[in-house]
Design a protein around this motif. Structure first.
Motif, PDB file in Angstrom:
ATOM      1  N   ALA A   1       0.830  -1.210   0.000  1.00 14.18           N
ATOM      2  CA  ALA A   1       0.000   0.000   0.000  1.00 14.18           C
ATOM      3  C   ALA A   1       0.863   1.259   0.000  1.00 14.18           C
ATOM      4  O   ALA A   1       0.538   2.243  -0.676  1.00 14.18           O
TER       5      ALA A   1
ATOM      6  N   SER B   1       3.712   1.463  -1.377  1.00 15.22           N
ATOM      7  CA  SER B   1       4.255   1.568  -2.733  1.00 15.22           C
ATOM      8  C   SER B   1       3.256   2.244  -3.665  1.00 15.22           C
ATOM      9  O   SER B   1       3.655   2.948  -4.604  1.00 15.22           O
ATOM     10  N   VAL B   2       1.972   2.040  -3.419  1.00 14.29           N
ATOM     11  CA  VAL B   2       0.955   2.754  -4.200  1.00 14.29           C
ATOM     12  C   VAL B   2       1.053   4.257  -3.931  1.00 14.29           C
ATOM     13  O   VAL B   2       0.972   5.080  -4.852  1.00 14.29           O
TER      14      VAL B   2
ATOM     15  N   VAL C   1       3.842   5.995  -5.795  1.00 19.63           N
ATOM     16  CA  VAL C   1       3.564   6.396  -7.177  1.00 19.63           C
ATOM     17  C   VAL C   1       3.237   7.889  -7.232  1.00 19.63           C
ATOM     18  O   VAL C   1       3.746   8.630  -8.086  1.00 19.63           O
ATOM     19  N   TYR C   2       2.405   8.335  -6.316  1.00 19.32           N
ATOM     20  CA  TYR C   2       2.056   9.761  -6.280  1.00 19.32           C
ATOM     21  C   TYR C   2       3.251  10.606  -5.860  1.00 19.32           C
ATOM     22  O   TYR C   2       3.476  11.691  -6.404  1.00 19.32           O
TER      23      TYR C   2
ATOM     24  N   SER D   1       6.669  -4.792  -5.501  1.00 20.16           N
ATOM     25  CA  SER D   1       6.176  -3.447  -5.182  1.00 20.16           C
ATOM     26  C   SER D   1       6.985  -2.378  -5.909  1.00 20.16           C
ATOM     27  O   SER D   1       6.416  -1.425  -6.460  1.00 20.16           O
TER      28      SER D   1
ATOM     29  N   THR E   1       5.602   0.137  -8.803  1.00 16.42           N
ATOM     30  CA  THR E   1       5.758   1.582  -8.610  1.00 16.42           C
ATOM     31  C   THR E   1       6.401   2.233  -9.826  1.00 16.42           C
ATOM     32  O   THR E   1       5.949   3.291 -10.294  1.00 16.42           O
TER      33      THR E   1
ATOM     34  N   PHE F   1       3.800   2.236 -13.001  1.00 18.47           N
ATOM     35  CA  PHE F   1       2.671   3.164 -12.928  1.00 18.47           C
ATOM     36  C   PHE F   1       3.136   4.624 -12.817  1.00 18.47           C
ATOM     37  O   PHE F   1       2.517   5.520 -13.404  1.00 18.47           O
TER      38      PHE F   1
END
Length: 213
Positions: A117, A119-120, A123-124, A171, A175, A178
């Motif tokens: 999570a 790692s999501v 991305v941002y 992960s 990352t 994306f």
């Protein structure tokens, strides 16, 4: 003011530190409450509690490996904690700590899910801080490398768990994929806007010339 395209070591170090800090802040916001809600409390308190920094920095927590040394009477010294008669073991002493020293598999999965999570969220962070698609891979691998160095130092052991490497590797790969896609899409959109601006100016200038004629 034009953006600097040269090599700026201060900016690079600031981006690395910011990205690493945001990653650990995200983990610190996710892991403790989830451990309190779902993990077995006894073994977790024996390890230092849900807010223990080892839940983030010790790779053995994710891998499901013991983080404390063997208790007296365990391992090769188990026979010293036993009662023997006639060459046979007739009794075994026990330590109250042994009850809380076993590995909780739920805790391992929670930490792994929280890492994915985070790692999501990375991305941002990459999209907002790094911006350039060609630098996403470098900063993502640097983030993982820094964590490997820190977790090896913290646990005094090199990560050898296949599960740990699988979670962190997948992960990081996700990352990179994306974050690069988002940055490329933004650059394409910004390029279209910049390319459209001279056309609009040319049409205005052409219209003024026609009016003068």
């Amino acid at each position: 003011m034009a953006k600097s395209t040269g090599w700026d070591p201060v900016l690079i170090i600031a981006q690395i530190v910011s990205l690493q800090t945001l990653h650990y802040i995200t983990l610190s916001l996710l892991i403790p409450p989830l451990l309190v809600m779902f993990a077995e409390p006894g073994p977790m308190e024996y390890e230092g509690g849900a807010a223990n920094v080892g839940m983030i920095m010790d790779w053995r927590e994710m891998a499901g490996r013991p983080t404390t040394r063997a208790l007296p009477g365990e391992g090769p010294w188990r026979s010293l904690n036993s009662v023997w008669s006639g060459g046979r073991e007739v009794g075994l002493g026990s330590s109250p700590q042994a009850t809380f020293r076993h590995i909780d598999p739920i805790r391992c999965w929670i930490i792994a899910i929280c890492w994915m999570a985070a790692s999501v969220a990375d991305v941002y962070y990459l999209y907002a801080l790094i911006r350039r698609p060609r630098l996403i891979l470098d900063f993502s691998v640097t983030l993982l490398f820094n964590h490997l160095v820190l977790t090896t130092y913290y646990s005094a052991a090199i990560p050898i768990s296949p599960f740990f490497w699988l979670v962190t590797g997948l992960s990081t790969a996700a990352t990179v994929i994306f974050a690069e896609q988002l940055c490329v899409k933004r650059e394409m959109n910004e390029g279209l806007v910049v390319a459209a601006a001279p056309d609009a100016g040319d049409s205005v200038e052409m219209g003024s010339l026609l009016r003068e004629d």
